[in-house]
Structures are given as structure tokens and as C-alpha cells.
Design an enzyme around this catalytic site. Structure first.
Site, mmCIF file in Angstrom:
data_model
loop_
_atom_site.group_PDB
_atom_site.id
_atom_site.type_symbol
_atom_site.label_atom_id
_atom_site.label_comp_id
_atom_site.label_asym_id
_atom_site.label_seq_id
_atom_site.Cartn_x
_atom_site.Cartn_y
_atom_site.Cartn_z
ATOM 1 N N ASN A 252 -7.616 0.609 -0.988
ATOM 2 C CA ASN A 252 -8.786 2.363 -0.870
ATOM 3 C C ASN A 252 -8.940 2.461 -2.438
ATOM 4 O OD1 ASN A 252 -6.051 2.897 -0.782
ATOM 5 N ND2 ASN A 252 -7.216 4.400 1.344
ATOM 6 N N GLU B 203 5.248 11.615 -0.330
ATOM 7 C CA GLU B 203 3.983 11.544 -2.048
ATOM 8 C C GLU B 203 4.437 12.559 -2.814
ATOM 9 O OE1 GLU B 203 1.597 8.169 -1.168
ATOM 10 O OE2 GLU B 203 3.919 6.803 -2.831
ATOM 11 N N CYS C 46 -6.788 6.785 4.161
ATOM 12 C CA CYS C 46 -5.854 7.182 5.714
ATOM 13 C C CYS C 46 -5.920 8.093 6.155
ATOM 14 C CB CYS C 46 -4.657 6.859 5.110
ATOM 15 S SG CYS C 46 -4.374 7.463 3.233
ATOM 16 N N GLU D 170 3.833 4.940 3.622
ATOM 17 C CA GLU D 170 2.005 5.591 3.991
ATOM 18 C C GLU D 170 1.636 4.911 4.044
ATOM 19 O OE1 GLU D 170 1.766 8.882 2.944
ATOM 20 O OE2 GLU D 170 3.112 9.440 1.620
HETATM 21 P P1 NAD Z 1 -2.040 -3.442 4.793
HETATM 22 O O1 NAD Z 1 -0.939 -3.506 5.249
HETATM 23 O O2 NAD Z 1 -3.135 -5.279 4.911
HETATM 24 O O3 NAD Z 1 -1.612 -4.172 2.946
HETATM 25 C C1 NAD Z 1 -1.327 -3.408 2.485
HETATM 26 C C2 NAD Z 1 -0.475 -4.312 1.264
HETATM 27 O O4 NAD Z 1 0.478 -4.521 1.465
HETATM 28 C C3 NAD Z 1 -1.281 -5.214 0.709
HETATM 29 O O5 NAD Z 1 -0.850 -4.891 -1.305
HETATM 30 C C4 NAD Z 1 -0.792 -6.625 0.839
HETATM 31 O O6 NAD Z 1 -0.657 -7.707 0.605
HETATM 32 C C5 NAD Z 1 0.961 -6.452 1.236
HETATM 33 N N1 NAD Z 1 1.987 -6.449 2.449
HETATM 34 C C6 NAD Z 1 1.245 -7.205 3.544
HETATM 35 N N2 NAD Z 1 1.862 -7.963 3.917
HETATM 36 C C7 NAD Z 1 3.613 -8.260 3.772
HETATM 37 C C8 NAD Z 1 4.530 -8.490 4.438
HETATM 38 N N3 NAD Z 1 5.035 -8.239 5.215
HETATM 39 N N4 NAD Z 1 5.897 -8.199 3.381
HETATM 40 C C9 NAD Z 1 5.527 -6.828 2.244
HETATM 41 N N5 NAD Z 1 3.821 -6.421 1.883
HETATM 42 C C10 NAD Z 1 2.377 -7.017 2.750
HETATM 43 O O7 NAD Z 1 -3.124 -2.352 4.778
HETATM 44 P P2 NAD Z 1 -4.860 -2.534 3.748
HETATM 45 O O8 NAD Z 1 -5.743 -3.787 4.903
HETATM 46 O O9 NAD Z 1 -4.120 -3.182 2.605
HETATM 47 O O10 NAD Z 1 -4.736 -0.949 3.588
HETATM 48 C C11 NAD Z 1 -5.446 -0.107 4.556
HETATM 49 C C12 NAD Z 1 -4.750 0.241 5.349
HETATM 50 O O11 NAD Z 1 -3.387 1.238 4.403
HETATM 51 C C13 NAD Z 1 -4.895 1.071 6.145
HETATM 52 O O12 NAD Z 1 -4.094 1.127 7.499
HETATM 53 C C14 NAD Z 1 -4.636 2.477 5.813
HETATM 54 O O13 NAD Z 1 -4.829 3.609 6.738
HETATM 55 C C15 NAD Z 1 -3.565 2.376 4.961
HETATM 56 N N6 NAD Z 1 -3.373 3.564 3.764
HETATM 57 C C16 NAD Z 1 -2.412 4.387 3.853
HETATM 58 C C17 NAD Z 1 -2.356 5.116 3.306
HETATM 59 C C18 NAD Z 1 -1.549 6.717 3.178
HETATM 60 O O14 NAD Z 1 -0.908 7.823 2.144
HETATM 61 N N7 NAD Z 1 -0.747 6.791 3.798
HETATM 62 C C19 NAD Z 1 -3.563 5.370 1.685
HETATM 63 C C20 NAD Z 1 -4.395 4.448 1.557
HETATM 64 C C21 NAD Z 1 -3.869 3.276 2.720
#
Ligand code: NAD
Length: 484
Positions: free
Chosen positions: A153, A458, A284, A250
Site C-alpha cells: 500500500n 517505527e 493498515c 507492523e
Molecule cells: P502480506 O502479509 O500478504 O505480505 C506482506 C509481505 O510479506 C510481502 O512482501 C510478502 O511477499 C511477504 N511474505 C509473505 N509470506 C512471507 C513469509 N512466509 N516469510 C516472509 N515474507 C513473507 O500483506 P500484504 O497483503 O502485502 O499487505 C496488507 C497487510 O499489511 C494488511 O494486513 C495491512 O494491515 C498490513 N499493513 C500494515 C501496516 C502497518 O504499518 N502496521 C502498513 C501497511 C500494511
């Protein structure tokens, strides 16, 4: 392909390709067109990145904080100079309107580079007198090679929010962007080199979850900072624990926003719009459970619907547009499936709810009223433009309901009663709270979640503690007394 980078990965100061890695198509969400084709990192690429980051770290950590800070601050200036070009790229990668990316992506990345660049020279340990002449001093040391793993995002912002504090402390980084938005982190890596960072200090490799997983388990890695969903966070945290690595998590949220009937309705509606529909709801910390006190419920809903009528939905490159497509067809379908669940479980649809016809991944901003606490749309993170409005009567009642969730990322309250506002935020089980506003995240302030929404913070000076550790040195000025 207009946005095809020179190669998929950026390692040791150079673009590197290995076409035997699984293909990653980059799709412009507004049209569905493929705008670049990259490749996921092979084990050889992962190894090259780890070797590069490991080799660069000693030299980088040996530079003075002033020198490291200068590099980061130069990078911030370059990012600001190129803001428009970077924003256009970010809009193609994510679909977010240019009106947003011009002010919230490269600019926020630049803020992080500038802020941590400014702090780098002031990072120190301390002197602790012990009496009798003995003393302890502490040395603040870098952790080593840090891995950053991003969500889709805010790709530029995440690449910088992780990279800037890591580099300020003398660590090196391997950043793996989300496979959905792989382009802008490569620009961050290029800019850091241009700003004078030694080769290997900031590397970017592409890939799906398996590439992230192979980085997290490598013994050369000291720290993992993930932005992603709770299920991914659980896996990454567990894998990092096996190697006793430092982590920052996060993760997701289902944050409450409480609107009391003494609130300024116009401000509360603005907060609810920002906290649900900015970036098409893909934020998020969004306050997706909007609790509105019964006395103003209809006035709130009427004003909200009026204001949503004036959202400008369309081509994200048109700077008049303020509501763009979802990042991908998959994410669009997830959000639409929640709209169906909302309808099926008896929530009242008061605005939107439909996919917008065309090749892009658009849906209408959507509001449900009369949402009950146990409905799926009130319990699960949707990560799309779907707002749930819930009624409440008393402060005590709403406090308990607001906290009744496994998540704890953010929370907000709108009221003109000063003491109530502070009482409410004191009671929130959430890491990032707002009074009479929502979703601002300046680099000066800690950002992060409680409960299942995360570990660590962060931004702000606190991020320094998550990217460095203290070595304790006891200095004796006296003879050593041994019992025998
Ligand atoms: P996701 O969890 O599907 O993927 C996040 C990242 O993790 C990607 O780069 C993915 O390739 C990687 N990944 C997936 N499986 C992994 C594994 N087993 N080991 C290591 N890396 C792995 O999330 P998304 O769909 O990309 O993003 C949306 C999510 O992120 C939502 O839940 C949102 O709330 C959260 N988010 C949180 C924040 C925050 O600051 N708290 C900010 C933005 C998004």
C-alpha cells in the site's frame, strides 16, 4: 513496457537480473495493463544480496554518524527533487491517485531519510558512574544485516521507514518489496547510491513470500522488520525467533473510531472519510469500526453520504481525482466479498457497494450502518473502502466494545469534552491514538501496534532502539577482590 526497470534486483550498487526466477508481472490497477515484468529472486540472487549486505556493513558502521547522516539527508533532497517522477511511478505501481502520491509517498520517505539522517550523528551510549571510581559505559552498536519486507500500500514509504533508521544506526539492509508493487524500492536504492551510500548498504531483491522466508531464516541476518498481515507476521516472527533475531512487526488492524454526540460533525465526518477511504481504504491503521453515539447517528450518516457523493473517482493520473482503484483484482474481489457478507448478515448499506464497470479494479466507497459487533465486516480486516458504522449509547459501553478485538493498531475519538477525550485514549488498547483527527503519521511520532497488530515501533527516536543494541563495558579503577 513504460516502467520496465533495468533489472529486477539492485545488489551491491548495481542492477542484477536472473531470468530463471519466477515472473512477476506489474499491473497498472487503473487499466489492468502489464507495465513491467520482473523476476523473483533465485537462491543465487538471495545469496548475492546477503553477501553484499554483509560485506558492506563493517565499512558503513565504521563511518561517523555525521557522514552516514549526510548520505541520508542527500538522499532525502534527491527524493524531493524527483517527487513528481517518483509519484507517477508510485501511482502506476499502486493505482493510488497522483493527488495522494504527490504528498504522501516519496515525500514521507524523504521525511524519514531526513529525520534519521539528522539523528545519526547524535546516536551515543552513556556513562554510568558506580562509586569508588568504577564506571560503566555503553556503546550503541548496529545489529548487522537487517531485512525489510514490505506490503503493497505504501511501497516507497515502507522502503524508507525501514531503511532510514537501519542505515542511520550503521546497519545494512536487504529490502524485499511486495510482489504486487516492486518498482519504487529500486528507485530508493538508486537514490541512496547517488547520495553517496557505499555499494551494498541498501539492496533490493524481488520475490514472493518464499524469498522473504529465505531471508528471515538466514544466519547472516540480525533483524527482520515486516509490514504485512497478521498471518504473515506470525510466520515471520516464529521463523525469526528460531534464530533469536530482532523483529519489528507492523501488521493489520480493525481500528475503532468513536464519535460522541458533542463532536464537531464536520470534523468527525472528515476523519471517518480519511480513516476509511484514503488510498481506497488500503491503510493498515484505518478506523473501520466507526462507533457513532445514537443522538447524532442520522445527522452523521446524512452528512457522510453527501460528502461521499462529491468524491472524484477516475483516472488516478488526473490530479482532480481523489479516489482510485484498488491495488489488484484480487484485493478488489476480497473487498467485494466482504460487501456481500455485510449484506447477507443484515447490515444496512447506506452508500456504494458496487464494482465500477471497466478494466480497472474500481469499487465505490461503501458504508454500512446498523452494523453489529459480531458481523464479519466488524470483526475482520477488509483492507478496502468499506466502512462499518455501529451505534452506541454510553462511554463505558463503547470503550469495552472498541477494545473487544484481537487487533490494537490504532484508535480515535471525536469529542469536544477534553477530559473525556483523554480518558478514552488512556483506555484504548492500541499503539497509535488520535483525538479529533485520524491517520496522521509524522516521522517524529512513534507508529505501531499493540496486541496482534505488532511488535516494536517505527519512526521517532524509538526506532533507533529497534535497529541498534547496547554493549555494556564495566571499567574497574580498583584492585580485583577475589574470595580466595
Ligand atoms: P502480506 O502479509 O500478504 O505480505 C506482506 C509481505 O510479506 C510481502 O512482501 C510478502 O511477499 C511477504 N511474505 C509473505 N509470506 C512471507 C513469509 N512466509 N516469510 C516472509 N515474507 C513473507 O500483506 P500484504 O497483503 O502485502 O499487505 C496488507 C497487510 O499489511 C494488511 O494486513 C495491512 O494491515 C498490513 N499493513 C500494515 C501496516 C502497518 O504499518 N502496521 C502498513 C501497511 C500494511
Amino acid at each position: 513496457m513504460q516502467f520496465q526497470p533495468k533489472a529486477s534486483h539492485f545488489i551491491n550498487g548495481e542492477y542484477v537480473e536472473d531470468t530463471s526466477g519466477a515472473p512477476i508481472d506489474v499491473i497498472y490497477p487503473a487499466t489492468g495493463e502489464v507495465i513491467a515484468r520482473l523476476h523473483s529472486a533465485t537462491p543465487d540472487i538471495v545469496n548475492q544480496a546477503l553477501t553484499s549486505a554483509k560485506n558492506a556493513q563493517t565499512e558503513w558502521a565504521a563511518m561517523s554518524g555525521t557522514e552516514r547522516g549526510r548520505v541520508l539527508r542527500r538522499a532525502a533532497d534527491i527524493m524531493r527533487d524527483r517527487n513528481r517522477e517518483l509519484s507517477i511511478l508510485e501511482t502506476h505501481d499502486t493505482g493510488k491517485p497522483l493527488q495522494e502520491t504527490l504528498v504522501a509517498d516519496a515525500t514521507s520517505g524523504a521525511d524519514a531519510l531526513e529525520y534519521f539522517g539528522g539523528l545519526a550523528a547524535s546516536l551515543t551510549g552513556e556513562h554510568i558512574p558506580l562509586g569508588g571510581g568504577d564506571f560503566v559505559y555503553t556503546i550503541r552498536e548496529a545489529l548487522g544485516v537487517c531485512v525489510g519486507i514490505g506490503a503493497w500500500n505504501y511501497p516507497t514509504q515502507i522502503a524508507c521507514w525501514k531503511g532510514a533508521p537501519a542505515l542511520a544506526c550503521g546497519n545494512t539492509m536487504i529490502f524485499k518489496p511486495s510482489e504486487t508493487t516492486p518498482l519504487s524500492a529500486l528507485q530508493v536504492a538508486e537514490i541512496l547510491i547517488e547520495a553517496g551510500a557505499p555499494k551494498g548498504v541498501y539492496n533490493v531483491i524481488q520475490g514472493y513470500g518464499d524469498v522473504g522466508a529465505s531471508l528471515v531464516t538466514d544466519p547472516r541476518v540480525a533483524k527482520v522488520s515486516l509490514t504485512g498481515s497478521v498471518p504473515t507476521g506470525r510466520k515471520v516472527y516464529a521463523a525469526a525467533a528460531d534464530g533469536m533475531k530482532h523483529v519489528t512487526m507492523e501488521l493489520g488492524g480493525k481500528s475503532p473510531m468513536i464519535v460522541f454526540d458533542d463532536a464537531d460533525i464536520e470534523n468527525a465526518v472528515s476523519g471517518a472519510i480519511l480513516g476509511n477511504f484514503y488510498s481506497s481504504g488500503q491503510v493498515c491503521s484505518n478506523g473501520t469500526r466507526v462507533f457513532v453515539q445514537k443522538g447524532i447517528k442520522e445527522a452523521f450518516l446524512n452528512r457522510l453520504s453527501e460528502r461521499l457523493e462529491s468524491a472524484v473517482i477516475g483516472d488516478p493520473l488526473d490530479e482532480e481525482v481523489n479516489f482510485g482503484p484498488m491495488v489488484s483484482e484480487n484485493q478488489l474481489n476480497i473487498a467485494l466479498s466482504y460487501v456481500e457478507k455485510g449484506r447477507a448478515e443484515g447490515a444496512r448499506l447506506v452508500f456504494g457497494g458496487e464494482r465500477i464497470a471497466g478494466d480497472g479494479f474500481y469499487m465505490q466507497p461503501t458504508v454500512f450502518a446498523d452494523v453489529a459487533d459480531d458481523m464479519t465486516i466488524a470483526c475482520e480486516e477488509i483492507f478496502g473502502p468499506v466502512m462499518s458504522v455501529l451505534d452506541f449509547e454510553t462511554e463505558e459501553e463503547v470503550m469495552a466494545r472498541a477494545n473487544d478485538t484481537e487487533f490494537g493498531l490504532a484508535a480515535g475519538v471525536f469529542t469536544n469534552d477534553l477530559t473525556r477525550a483523554h480518558r478514552i485514549v488512556a483506555g484504548f488498547e492500541a499503539g497509535t491514538c488520535y483525538i479529533n483527527t485520524y491517520n496522521l503519521a509524522p516521522v517524529e511520532a512513534p507508529f505501531g501496534g499493540s496486541k496482534m497488530s505488532g511488535v516494536g515501533r517505527e519512526n521517532s527516536k524509538l526506532a533507533i532502539n529497534h535497529f541498534s543494541e547496547m554493549k555494556t563495558v564495566y571499567v574497574s579503577m580498583n584492585d580485583v577482590e577475589a574470595p580466595y
